[in-house]
Every structure is written in structure tokens, then in C-alpha cells.
Enzyme design. Structure first.
Site, mmCIF file in Angstrom:
data_model
loop_
_atom_site.group_PDB
_atom_site.id
_atom_site.type_symbol
_atom_site.label_atom_id
_atom_site.label_comp_id
_atom_site.label_asym_id
_atom_site.label_seq_id
_atom_site.Cartn_x
_atom_site.Cartn_y
_atom_site.Cartn_z
ATOM 1 N N LYS A 10 3.830 -29.986 30.997
ATOM 2 C CA LYS A 10 2.525 -30.004 30.382
ATOM 3 C C LYS A 10 1.823 -30.230 30.455
ATOM 4 O O LYS A 10 1.368 -31.534 30.184
ATOM 5 C CB LYS A 10 2.754 -28.304 29.050
ATOM 6 C CG LYS A 10 4.061 -26.984 29.380
ATOM 7 C CD LYS A 10 3.500 -26.416 27.840
ATOM 8 C CE LYS A 10 4.298 -24.942 28.283
ATOM 9 N NZ LYS A 10 4.677 -24.522 27.393
ATOM 10 N N TYR A 50 3.276 -17.064 34.388
ATOM 11 C CA TYR A 50 3.850 -16.442 33.199
ATOM 12 C C TYR A 50 3.380 -14.658 32.920
ATOM 13 O O TYR A 50 2.827 -14.147 31.451
ATOM 14 C CB TYR A 50 2.672 -17.102 31.906
ATOM 15 C CG TYR A 50 3.201 -18.159 31.253
ATOM 16 C CD1 TYR A 50 4.263 -18.758 30.848
ATOM 17 C CD2 TYR A 50 2.546 -18.979 32.165
ATOM 18 C CE1 TYR A 50 4.307 -20.277 30.421
ATOM 19 C CE2 TYR A 50 2.506 -21.119 31.420
ATOM 20 C CZ TYR A 50 3.963 -21.164 30.784
ATOM 21 O OH TYR A 50 4.337 -21.865 30.392
ATOM 22 N N ARG A 86 17.131 -26.383 27.625
ATOM 23 C CA ARG A 86 16.863 -26.439 26.103
ATOM 24 C C ARG A 86 16.691 -26.583 25.095
ATOM 25 O O ARG A 86 15.716 -26.617 24.485
ATOM 26 C CB ARG A 86 17.282 -24.213 26.594
ATOM 27 C CG ARG A 86 16.189 -23.903 27.219
ATOM 28 C CD ARG A 86 16.582 -22.199 27.722
ATOM 29 N NE ARG A 86 15.221 -21.726 26.200
ATOM 30 C CZ ARG A 86 14.852 -21.179 26.141
ATOM 31 N NH1 ARG A 86 13.907 -21.207 27.507
ATOM 32 N NH2 ARG A 86 14.342 -20.775 24.869
ATOM 33 N N ASN A 113 2.579 -28.062 23.811
ATOM 34 C CA ASN A 113 4.333 -28.519 23.585
ATOM 35 C C ASN A 113 4.840 -28.805 24.741
ATOM 36 O O ASN A 113 6.178 -28.548 24.762
ATOM 37 C CB ASN A 113 4.785 -26.704 23.067
ATOM 38 C CG ASN A 113 5.439 -25.595 23.598
ATOM 39 O OD1 ASN A 113 5.183 -25.554 25.115
ATOM 40 N ND2 ASN A 113 5.960 -25.026 23.598
ATOM 41 N N HIS A 116 7.835 -26.688 29.533
ATOM 42 C CA HIS A 116 8.433 -25.742 29.870
ATOM 43 C C HIS A 116 9.305 -25.581 30.149
ATOM 44 O O HIS A 116 10.013 -26.189 31.549
ATOM 45 C CB HIS A 116 7.758 -24.415 30.143
ATOM 46 C CG HIS A 116 8.487 -23.136 30.859
ATOM 47 N ND1 HIS A 116 7.812 -21.755 30.209
ATOM 48 C CD2 HIS A 116 9.180 -22.913 32.155
ATOM 49 C CE1 HIS A 116 8.920 -20.723 30.884
ATOM 50 N NE2 HIS A 116 9.706 -21.369 32.145
ATOM 51 N N GLU A 127 11.545 -17.950 38.659
ATOM 52 C CA GLU A 127 10.337 -19.828 38.306
ATOM 53 C C GLU A 127 10.805 -20.349 39.806
ATOM 54 O O GLU A 127 9.770 -21.396 39.924
ATOM 55 C CB GLU A 127 10.642 -19.862 37.338
ATOM 56 C CG GLU A 127 10.129 -18.716 36.168
ATOM 57 C CD GLU A 127 10.427 -19.618 35.060
ATOM 58 O OE1 GLU A 127 10.158 -18.617 33.845
ATOM 59 O OE2 GLU A 127 10.972 -20.130 34.556
HETATM 60 P P1 CMP Z 1 6.837 -21.254 27.280
HETATM 61 O O1 CMP Z 1 8.244 -22.329 27.415
HETATM 62 O O2 CMP Z 1 5.870 -21.927 28.337
HETATM 63 O O3 CMP Z 1 6.262 -20.016 27.499
HETATM 64 C C1 CMP Z 1 5.433 -19.984 26.593
HETATM 65 C C2 CMP Z 1 4.405 -20.396 26.024
HETATM 66 O O4 CMP Z 1 3.425 -19.061 24.990
HETATM 67 C C3 CMP Z 1 5.099 -21.001 24.990
HETATM 68 O O5 CMP Z 1 6.096 -22.120 26.095
HETATM 69 C C4 CMP Z 1 4.772 -21.505 24.207
HETATM 70 O O6 CMP Z 1 3.476 -22.921 24.343
HETATM 71 C C5 CMP Z 1 3.493 -20.587 24.385
HETATM 72 N N1 CMP Z 1 3.208 -19.865 22.866
HETATM 73 C C6 CMP Z 1 2.042 -19.736 22.353
HETATM 74 N N2 CMP Z 1 2.285 -18.441 21.174
HETATM 75 C C7 CMP Z 1 3.334 -18.568 21.166
HETATM 76 C C8 CMP Z 1 4.366 -17.179 20.291
HETATM 77 N N3 CMP Z 1 3.915 -16.764 19.654
HETATM 78 N N4 CMP Z 1 5.401 -16.861 20.833
HETATM 79 C C9 CMP Z 1 5.805 -17.892 21.712
HETATM 80 N N5 CMP Z 1 5.088 -18.439 22.620
HETATM 81 C C10 CMP Z 1 3.993 -18.576 22.588
#
Ligand code: CMP
Length: 141
Positions: A10, A50, A86, A113, A116, A127
């Protein structure tokens, strides 16, 4: 079984100069990078990728963050690749991620974070197809 999974480094982790560190973790764990590309997601691309989260309250901020800078997208292949990736990433929320995981070591917040990873075989297929054609997947067996 040998699986493929879609991974994204990211914008926060690209900006932090962590691409190599993250790729090293994949390869050290026995996952092969069989496709990779750097790109700056458009609004449409981020919303499309998304789409499953469209109704969630964090959707707007997620799309804004994911379009804030370039990302690396890659396909990882290997035994149990979806679960293994994961595990290497750690919990979605860096504050809850186990020591030694990417999100514990390199990430700050729930949106920023670092990475992904696909969560299941069907989403992995979707994906991967979102970013790569079959002729761009260089599986080496
Ligand atoms: P990702 O695995 O990229 O999938 C969706 C993303 O939404 C997740 O990682 C987080 O970076 C973001 N996100 C933000 N808020 C939330 C939340 N409350 N729960 C889950 N994902 C969140």
C-alpha cells in the site's frame, strides 16, 4: 495445495521504502512473486477493487488512502499461499498484529496498514484478474 493470491504493498509502505523488505518476507516464506507492477490507482480502480466494502463506513477513507500514492501489486504463488500471506501480514489492525508480522513491524493505522492480501480462493481469483491477464502470470512451478 499450491495457490495464488493477490498482494498489494500500500501507499504508506511504498512511501516508507519498504518494498524490498516486504518482498523479502514473501520469498523467505517460500512464496514466489509470479507477477508485479507499480501503479497509482485511480479513484475508479480503487472503488472497483474494494467494491465489496462499498457500504462500509470506512469506504471513503479507504479509497482516498489507496489513491494517495503509488502501490505495488503482485501475485504470490506457493503452497497454501493465501493463508501463508495472511500470516506474514498479521492482523488487519496493526495494533493487534503479532510481533514479526509486516503490519506489526511496518504499519501504523487501520487504513495505512502496509499490505493487502486476498482472503479466500474465490476472492484471490477475482483480485488477480482485476490487475493481471493470464499471460502476465509467470509461474515457475
Ligand atoms: P484490506 O485488507 O486492504 O481490506 C480493506 C481495508 O479497509 C483493510 O485492509 C483496512 O486497511 C481498511 N479498513 C479501514 N477500517 C476498517 C475496518 N473497520 N475494518 C476492516 N478494514 C478496515
Amino acid at each position: 495445495a499450491v495457490e495464488r493470491t493477490l498482494s498489494i504493498v500500500k501507499p504508506d509502505a511504498v512511501a516508507g521504502n519498504h518494498i524490498g523488505d516486504i518482498y523479502n518476507r514473501f520469498e523467505t516464506a517460500g512464496l514466489q512473486i509470479i507477477a508485479a507492477r507499480m501503479l497509482h490507482l485511480s479513484q475508479d480502480q480503487a472503488e472497483g477493487f474494494y467494491a465489496v466494502h462499498r457500504e462500509r463506513p470506512f469506504f471513503g477513507d479507504l479509497v482516498k488512502f489507496m489513491t494517495s500514492g503509488p502501490v505495488m501489486v503482485q501475485v504470490l504463488e506457493g503452497e497454501d499461499a493465501i493463508r501463508k500471506n495472511r500470516e506474514i501480514m498479521g492482523a488487519t489492525n496493526p495494533a493487534e498484529a503479532a510481533a514479526g508480522t509486516i503490519r506489526h513491524d511496518l504499519a501504523e493505522t487501520l487504513d495505512a496498514n502496509a499490505v493487502h492480501g486476498s482472503d479466500a480462493p474465490e476472492t484471490a481469483r477475482e483480485e488477480i484478474a482485476f490487475f493481471f491477464g493470464d499471460d502476465e502470470l509467470h509461474s515457475r512451478g
